[in-house]
Scaffold this active site. Structure first.
Site, PDB file in Angstrom:
ATOM      1  N   LYS A   1       0.907  -1.047  -0.071  1.00 52.24           N
ATOM      2  CA  LYS A   1      -0.013   0.004   0.194  1.00 52.24           C
ATOM      3  C   LYS A   1       0.899   1.355  -0.160  1.00 52.24           C
ATOM      4  O   LYS A   1       1.847   1.440   0.793  1.00 52.24           O
ATOM      5  CB  LYS A   1      -0.991  -0.057   1.192  1.00 52.24           C
ATOM      6  CG  LYS A   1      -2.015   0.868   1.405  1.00 52.24           C
ATOM      7  CD  LYS A   1      -2.714   0.771   2.571  1.00 52.24           C
ATOM      8  CE  LYS A   1      -4.042   1.977   2.720  1.00 52.24           C
ATOM      9  NZ  LYS A   1      -4.893   1.630   4.050  1.00 52.24           N
TER      10      LYS A   1
ATOM     11  N   SER B   1      -9.797   1.320   2.627  1.00 58.22           N
ATOM     12  CA  SER B   1      -9.069   2.172   1.759  1.00 58.22           C
ATOM     13  C   SER B   1      -7.838   1.232   1.171  1.00 58.22           C
ATOM     14  O   SER B   1      -7.216   1.918   0.471  1.00 58.22           O
ATOM     15  CB  SER B   1      -8.448   3.191   2.622  1.00 58.22           C
ATOM     16  OG  SER B   1      -7.405   2.396   4.070  1.00 58.22           O
TER      17      SER B   1
ATOM     18  N   SER C   1     -10.029  -1.159   6.680  1.00 59.25           N
ATOM     19  CA  SER C   1      -9.282  -1.227   5.457  1.00 59.25           C
ATOM     20  C   SER C   1      -8.563  -2.211   4.911  1.00 59.25           C
ATOM     21  O   SER C   1      -8.165  -2.024   3.706  1.00 59.25           O
ATOM     22  CB  SER C   1      -8.430   0.187   5.539  1.00 59.25           C
ATOM     23  OG  SER C   1      -9.312   1.239   5.523  1.00 59.25           O
TER      24      SER C   1
HETATM   25  N1  GLN Z   1     -13.280   3.203   6.352  1.00 60.89           N
HETATM   26  C1  GLN Z   1     -12.793   3.684   7.638  1.00 60.89           C
HETATM   27  C2  GLN Z   1     -12.530   5.167   7.507  1.00 60.89           C
HETATM   28  O1  GLN Z   1     -12.659   5.897   6.810  1.00 60.89           O
HETATM   29  C3  GLN Z   1     -11.792   2.879   7.872  1.00 60.89           C
HETATM   30  C4  GLN Z   1     -10.711   3.206   7.084  1.00 60.89           C
HETATM   31  C5  GLN Z   1      -9.501   2.350   7.482  1.00 60.89           C
HETATM   32  O2  GLN Z   1      -9.491   1.388   8.211  1.00 60.89           O
HETATM   33  N2  GLN Z   1      -8.114   3.105   7.219  1.00 60.89           N
HETATM   34  O3  GLN Z   1     -11.971   5.938   8.441  1.00 60.89           O
END
Ligand code: GLN
Length: 531
Positions: free
Chosen positions: A92, A167, A191
């Site tokens: 990532k 994400s 994510s």
């Molecule tokens: N979707 C969640 C957020 O927007 C979690 C994102 C994540 O785990 N980085 O914060």
């Protein structure tokens, strides 16, 4: 399959490791096959922000040289090579790789080059893994669809008009689309698990403190964890084993031994299915949330029935504070993010504005560099932390967080081995479907957020298809039980090894390789126009 007659990139990492050692192919051949797939599909999928073909081939050549040397020293030396030796991995784009770009999906880090390797990058290098490049993500990991990337969205290989989740959408797609057997993501509220579910692969968020975050761009420091993606649980466990463990440079990484059991998941399906007998599993009723798609619920309940048929004891349980997870998370995570993101002032990282006085430059850098979702989080976070509101919001949220954790603790004290739940209430949604309403996007993580709030390990594994799209089953465990969770996951894989859905490859992958086809950006724009 064109340049890949052997279908090497379809094979799981543990088979590739065996083939490399047996001399069936080299790491360079393997790397080239994966690079070719990544390069061919990247127009249609946009999983990758950087593909480092040159660097990857150099690492592969070094892995091959080490393999040749080990062969000269005999079978013991070959067997002693680390399990990831010579195998490709996708990172990532918030993991530092010395000298490489690290955008975290944001314009504010465009052109920034990492001055050093992250801890996990060092570990992967030591393990002999081949880093293929960096994958797309929601800006600063804020999102559930990868549509908040400043560099444009990523398509889901099961339906190119749909999101891969987020994400860590880019890493999930890279693994699902056979560009790499291994991928790294981060999970602050879902994510890793949610994109794994939406792309039909395995993804784990380890226990908070299991993996060092040194050299990884921070989002919300009391929640962020690094974890693996793979196409089966054995590979995911192997990758976790390689990157986990205490690191002096991250004081939140825990001095808890990393179990070698992670490397010993039963190879035979019979043995693996036997692991399920007598296991006590809780089915949290609050996780079957309003708005859950019937097809998702059906797949999850079928998986539960299969686990029971294999001798697991499943009992309905309650986690009464689940409903507060979302509200609590959206105080704590933005509060911490607002502090973490204060460092992006245009002076230290990335392309800063230089036309005005210092304050004007900082404001202009942040105004132009951050996207709308990141600004929304900073505003929420600074508000929740401001004098007069701190007690009412942040402190209150931390107290509720303790209650959420206590819900889980009670079940571990009662003797449950793990909890079984859906990962995401829905399958992958179409581009644009949740962009206009941030709360609808936030609801994507209703079933994953509480696990981060409580610091627990959770893994998502594929459990079938609904309307042709993958569904994920989530297994949640007590702290430090990653190996046990993977054993359950491996058991479920064994039970369903012959299921018809396991033979279905991502149904829209072939179209991704069309050199004249639309990009995910084109698709998102077309769908936005049609709406
Ligand atoms: N979707 C969640 C957020 O927007 C979690 C994102 C994540 O785990 N980085 O914060």
């Amino acid at each position: 399959m064109g340049s890949d007659p052997a279908g090497l990139n379809r094979r799981p990492g543990h088979e590739l490791a065996a083939g490399l050692r047996a001399g069936d192919f080299s790491s360079l051949e393997l790397t080239d096959v994966h690079l070719a797939a990544a390069e061919r599909d990247n127009r249609g999928l946009h999983a990758w922000l950087t593909i480092d073909a040159e660097g990857a081939r150099a690492q592969a050549a070094a892995a091959d040289a080490a393999l040749v040397a080990a062969r000269r020293d005999g079978p013991v030396a070959v067997a002693a090579l680390p399990p990831l030796h010579g195998l490709p991995v996708a990172l990532k784009d918030l993991v530092s790789v010395e000298g490489g770009q690290c955008t975290a999906g944001s314009r504010i880090l465009e052109g920034y080059r990492s001055p050093y390797d992250a801890h996990i990058t060092e570990r992967l290098r030591t393990a002999g893994a081949v880093i293929l490049g960096k994958t797309n993500m929601d800006e600063f990991a804020m999102g559930s669809s990868t549509e908040h990337s400043a560099y444009g969205p990523t398509s889901n290989p099961w339906d190119l008009d749909r999101v891969p989740g987020g994400s860590s959408g880019g890493s999930a797609v890279a693994v699902a689309a056979f560009h790499a057997p291994f991928g790294i993501g981060t999970d602050t509220g879902g994510s890793i698990r949610q994109p794994a579910a939406l792309c039909g692969i395995v993804g784990m968020k380890p226990t908070y403190g299991r993996v060092s975050r040194y050299g990884i761009v921070a989002f919300a420091s009391s929640l962020d964890q690094v974890g693996p993606f793979a196409r089966d649980s054995r590979d995911a466990a192997t990758l976790l084993h390689a990157v986990a463990g205490r690191d002096e440079r991250d004081s939140t990484s825990a001095p808890v031994p990393v179990p070698d059991r992670l490397l010993a998941l039963a190879a035979s399906d019979d043995a693996a299915a036997g692991l399920l007998r007598g296991k006590r599993l809780g089915l949290p009723r609050e996780y079957f949330v309003a708005g859950m798609e019937p097809g998702v619920e059906a797949r999850v309940r079928e998986a539960v029935a299969a686990l029971e048929a294999a001798g697991a004891v499943v009992e309905e349980v309650s986690l009464p504070h689940t409903d507060y997870g979302l509200a609590t998370y959206y105080i704590v995570a933005p509060a911490e993010a607002s502090a973490n993101l204060a460092r992006y002032d245009g002076i230290r990282y990335g392309p800063g504005m230089r036309d005005g006085d210092t304050l004007a430059n900082v404001l202009a850098t942040r105004g132009r560099g951050f996207g709308a979702e990141v600004k929304r989080r900073i505003m929420l976070g600074t508000y929740a932390l401001s004098a007069g509101y701190y007690d009412a919001f942040y402190l209150k949220a931390q107290k509720v967080r303790t209650l959420i954790k206590a819900d889980f603790d009670r079940l571990w004290a009662d003797g449950f081995d793990a909890l079984v739940a859906p990962t995401s209430p829905t399958v992958a949604f179409r581009f644009g479907a949740r962009l206009a309403d941030p709360v609808s996007m936030y609801l994507s993580d209703a079933c994953t957020l509480p696990v981060n709030m409580a610091g627990l390990p959770g893994v998502s594994i594929p459990c079938g298809l609904s309307e042709g799209m993958p569904v994920g089953l989530q297994l949640i465990g007590a702290p430090w039980t990653e190996a046990e969770l993977f054993e359950l996951a491996r058991g479920y894989e064994a039970l369903t090894a012959d299921a018809a859905w396991r033979t279905v490859e991502p149904t829209d992958l072939a179209r991704a390789g069309d050199p004249d086809g639309p990009t995910p950006m084109d698709r998102a724009a077309a769908l936005a126009g049609a709406a």
